[in-house]
Design a protein around this motif. Sequence first.
Motif, PDB file in Angstrom:
ATOM      1  N   UNK A  46       0.826  -1.207   0.000  1.00  0.00           N
ATOM      2  CA  UNK A  46       0.000   0.000   0.000  1.00  0.00           C
ATOM      3  C   UNK A  46       0.853   1.247   0.000  1.00  0.00           C
ATOM      4  N   UNK A  47       1.922   1.252   0.788  1.00  0.00           N
ATOM      5  CA  UNK A  47       2.812   2.396   0.854  1.00  0.00           C
ATOM      6  C   UNK A  47       3.455   2.656  -0.497  1.00  0.00           C
ATOM      7  N   UNK A  48       3.873   1.602  -1.171  1.00  0.00           N
ATOM      8  CA  UNK A  48       4.508   1.758  -2.489  1.00  0.00           C
ATOM      9  C   UNK A  48       3.515   2.262  -3.527  1.00  0.00           C
ATOM     10  N   UNK A  49       2.294   1.748  -3.492  1.00  0.00           N
ATOM     11  CA  UNK A  49       1.293   2.136  -4.482  1.00  0.00           C
ATOM     12  C   UNK A  49       0.858   3.583  -4.321  1.00  0.00           C
ATOM     13  N   UNK A  50       0.725   4.017  -3.074  1.00  0.00           N
ATOM     14  CA  UNK A  50       0.201   5.350  -2.829  1.00  0.00           C
ATOM     15  C   UNK A  50       1.270   6.415  -2.691  1.00  0.00           C
ATOM     16  N   UNK A  51       2.526   6.046  -2.757  1.00  0.00           N
ATOM     17  CA  UNK A  51       3.596   7.034  -2.631  1.00  0.00           C
ATOM     18  C   UNK A  51       3.983   7.626  -3.980  1.00  0.00           C
ATOM     19  N   UNK A  52       3.407   7.116  -5.042  1.00  0.00           N
ATOM     20  CA  UNK A  52       3.754   7.599  -6.386  1.00  0.00           C
ATOM     21  C   UNK A  52       2.910   8.763  -6.792  1.00  0.00           C
TER      22      UNK A  52
END
Length: 52
Positions: A46-52
């Motif tokens: 989730x962190x990777x998906x929403x940090x972009x």
Amino acid sequence: MKVYPEPLSDIQAFNTSENILKVISGEGTIEEIVSEMGTFVNTKISTCLFSK
């Protein structure tokens, strides 16, 4: 059996320095351990998906 433990301290040190080391206790039931692992992985995804 030396193949696994020999690089382990280097891997732990690197992951600690990158703030990505997660230590999960093996003292619980299989279900508890798998649940904690799943929660950690899902949080990272989730962190990777929403940090972009």
